[in-house]
Scaffold this active site. Structure first.
Site, PDB file in Angstrom:
ATOM      1  N   ASP A  18       6.033 -24.586   6.582  1.00  0.00           N
ATOM      2  CA  ASP A  18       6.058 -23.317   5.842  1.00  0.00           C
ATOM      3  C   ASP A  18       5.068 -22.315   6.433  1.00  0.00           C
ATOM      4  OD1 ASP A  18       6.939 -21.603   3.858  1.00  0.00           O
ATOM      5  OD2 ASP A  18       5.572 -22.386   2.337  1.00  0.00           O
ATOM      6  N   ASN A  66      17.248 -22.113   0.542  1.00  0.00           N
ATOM      7  CA  ASN A  66      16.974 -21.094   1.565  1.00  0.00           C
ATOM      8  C   ASN A  66      18.188 -20.209   1.886  1.00  0.00           C
ATOM      9  OD1 ASN A  66      14.604 -23.213   3.334  1.00  0.00           O
ATOM     10  ND2 ASN A  66      14.163 -21.491   1.989  1.00  0.00           N
TER      11      ASN A  66
HETATM   12  C1  IPE Z   1      10.248 -24.833   1.640  1.00  0.00           C
HETATM   13  O1  IPE Z   1       9.699 -23.600   1.936  1.00  0.00           O
HETATM   14  C2  IPE Z   1      11.402 -25.099   2.538  1.00  0.00           C
HETATM   15  C3  IPE Z   1      11.092 -25.311   3.950  1.00  0.00           C
HETATM   16  C4  IPE Z   1       9.911 -25.246   4.489  1.00  0.00           C
HETATM   17  C5  IPE Z   1      12.215 -25.605   4.759  1.00  0.00           C
HETATM   18  P1  IPE Z   1      10.065 -22.281   1.118  1.00  0.00           P
HETATM   19  O2  IPE Z   1       9.291 -21.179   1.732  1.00  0.00           O
HETATM   20  O3  IPE Z   1      11.532 -22.127   1.037  1.00  0.00           O
HETATM   21  O4  IPE Z   1       9.521 -22.633  -0.348  1.00  0.00           O
HETATM   22  P2  IPE Z   1       9.100 -21.694  -1.549  1.00  0.00           P
HETATM   23  O5  IPE Z   1      10.208 -20.707  -1.743  1.00  0.00           O
HETATM   24  O6  IPE Z   1       7.821 -21.015  -1.146  1.00  0.00           O
HETATM   25  O7  IPE Z   1       8.886 -22.616  -2.692  1.00  0.00           O
HETATM   26  C1  IPE Z   2       9.325 -21.754   6.519  1.00  0.00           C
HETATM   27  O1  IPE Z   2       8.695 -20.530   6.631  1.00  0.00           O
HETATM   28  C2  IPE Z   2      10.693 -21.764   7.166  1.00  0.00           C
HETATM   29  C3  IPE Z   2      11.795 -21.915   6.223  1.00  0.00           C
HETATM   30  C4  IPE Z   2      11.682 -22.004   4.924  1.00  0.00           C
HETATM   31  C5  IPE Z   2      13.127 -21.965   6.796  1.00  0.00           C
HETATM   32  P1  IPE Z   2       9.001 -19.330   5.645  1.00  0.00           P
HETATM   33  O2  IPE Z   2      10.108 -18.529   6.219  1.00  0.00           O
HETATM   34  O3  IPE Z   2       9.219 -19.827   4.260  1.00  0.00           O
HETATM   35  O4  IPE Z   2       7.650 -18.524   5.734  1.00  0.00           O
HETATM   36  P2  IPE Z   2       6.910 -17.762   4.550  1.00  0.00           P
HETATM   37  O5  IPE Z   2       6.683 -18.765   3.462  1.00  0.00           O
HETATM   38  O6  IPE Z   2       7.804 -16.650   4.115  1.00  0.00           O
HETATM   39  O7  IPE Z   2       5.635 -17.273   5.166  1.00  0.00           O
HETATM   40 MG    MG Z   3       7.937 -20.192   2.715  1.00  0.00          MG
END
Ligand code: IPE
Ligand code: IPE
Ligand code: MG
Length: 237
Positions: A18, A66
């Site tokens: 993340d 997602n």
């Molecule tokens: C969790 O991250 C999913 C992955 C890292 C693939 P998200 O960024 O989607 O989670 P939330 O929305 O902050 O809970």
């Molecule tokens: C994790 O990074 C990747 C996926 C969830 C696919 P994010 O895209 O959630 O990054 P932040 O949380 O917005 O910084």
């Molecule tokens: Mg995220």
């Protein structure tokens, strides 16, 4: 800090990748640039996990939630995943078994085919199991297992009274694999976000302030060192 050479041997580690979006934003870049860098870091860390002797690793790459993101961002993530799948074939010299966790039907059919080929070609490997969770949700996984059990019961192949935790676990995407000992989440968030809800029952959680694209082997060392300082009781004393 020097670590014992066996500090990580035999462990199973879940990693919630993340912080890609925030990393890009900090640099004035589009979110997709964060995903691109994040995909490179994934490959480096997967190699490192193998080197330090983990039994298995579970990378969370894309959740069932997602899909809520803008189509352009989802498309970019799926393209990066496709590039990885093509490159995974170069990993012939490795001894890793590669397993994909999640609901595949929603993915690009070409990706589904590559996933099946990679799993088949690596099925007999005896080294670390490299799990990649794509279109994965813990609730979806448990619901699917319940559906499979119900179908088997309805068909007369399974006695409902004989269903145990093991019976259900055998219908999860992780069937036959070890539960994660440690789940780590970079980016400072302190939640599972639907990752391995069943398997995480007794996992040690470690959250780290670093954003995933800045994650290095030293961060993994630090998380495992933290894990090694914990006392796991599994309900006992
Ligand atoms: C969790 O991250 C999913 C992955 C890292 C693939 P998200 O960024 O989607 O989670 P939330 O929305 O902050 O809970
Ligand atoms: C994790 O990074 C990747 C996926 C969830 C696919 P994010 O895209 O959630 O990054 P932040 O949380 O917005 O910084
Ligand atoms: Mg995220």
């Amino acid at each position: 800090m020097p670590q014992h050479p066996d500090f990580a041997r035999g462990l199973s580690v879940g990693i919630i990748m993340d912080g890609n979006g925030r990393w890009a934003k900090q640099r004035g870049l589009p979110r997709t640039a964060g995903h691109k860098k994040g995909a490179e870091v994934f490959q480096q860390i997967a190699d490192y996990c193998d080197r330090i002797g983990l039994a298995s690793v579970y990378f969370y790459a894309f959740s069932t939630e997602n899909w809520k993101r803008p189509a352009e961002e989802v498309g970019a993530i799926m393209r990066l995943f496709g590039e990885y799948l093509v490159r995974a074939f170069d990993y012939k010299s490795r001894n890793n078994r590669i397993v994909f966790l999640g609901e595949r039907a929603a993915l690009d059919p070409r990706h589904q085919q590559l996933m099946a080929e990679i799993e088949r070609d690596t099925a007999d490997r005896t080294g670390m199991v490299l799990n990649i969770a794509v279109n994965y949700g813990g609730r979806q996984e448990i619901t699917r297992a319940a559906r499979l059990l119900a179908q088997e019961a309805a068909a007369g192949r399974l006695d409902p009274a004989a269903i145990t935790e093991e019976t259900l676990a055998a219908r999860l995407y992780t069937a036959g694999q070890k539960d994660p000992d440690l789940i780590l989440r970079p980016s400072g968030e302190k939640r599972l976000s639907n990752f391995m809800l069943w398997q995480a029952a007794y996992a040690e959680m470690v959250d780290m302030e670093v954003l995933w694209p800045d994650f290095t082997p030293a961060h993994l060392d630090a998380a495992i060192a933290e894990y090694n300082r914990r006392s796991r009781r599994f309900g006992g004393i």
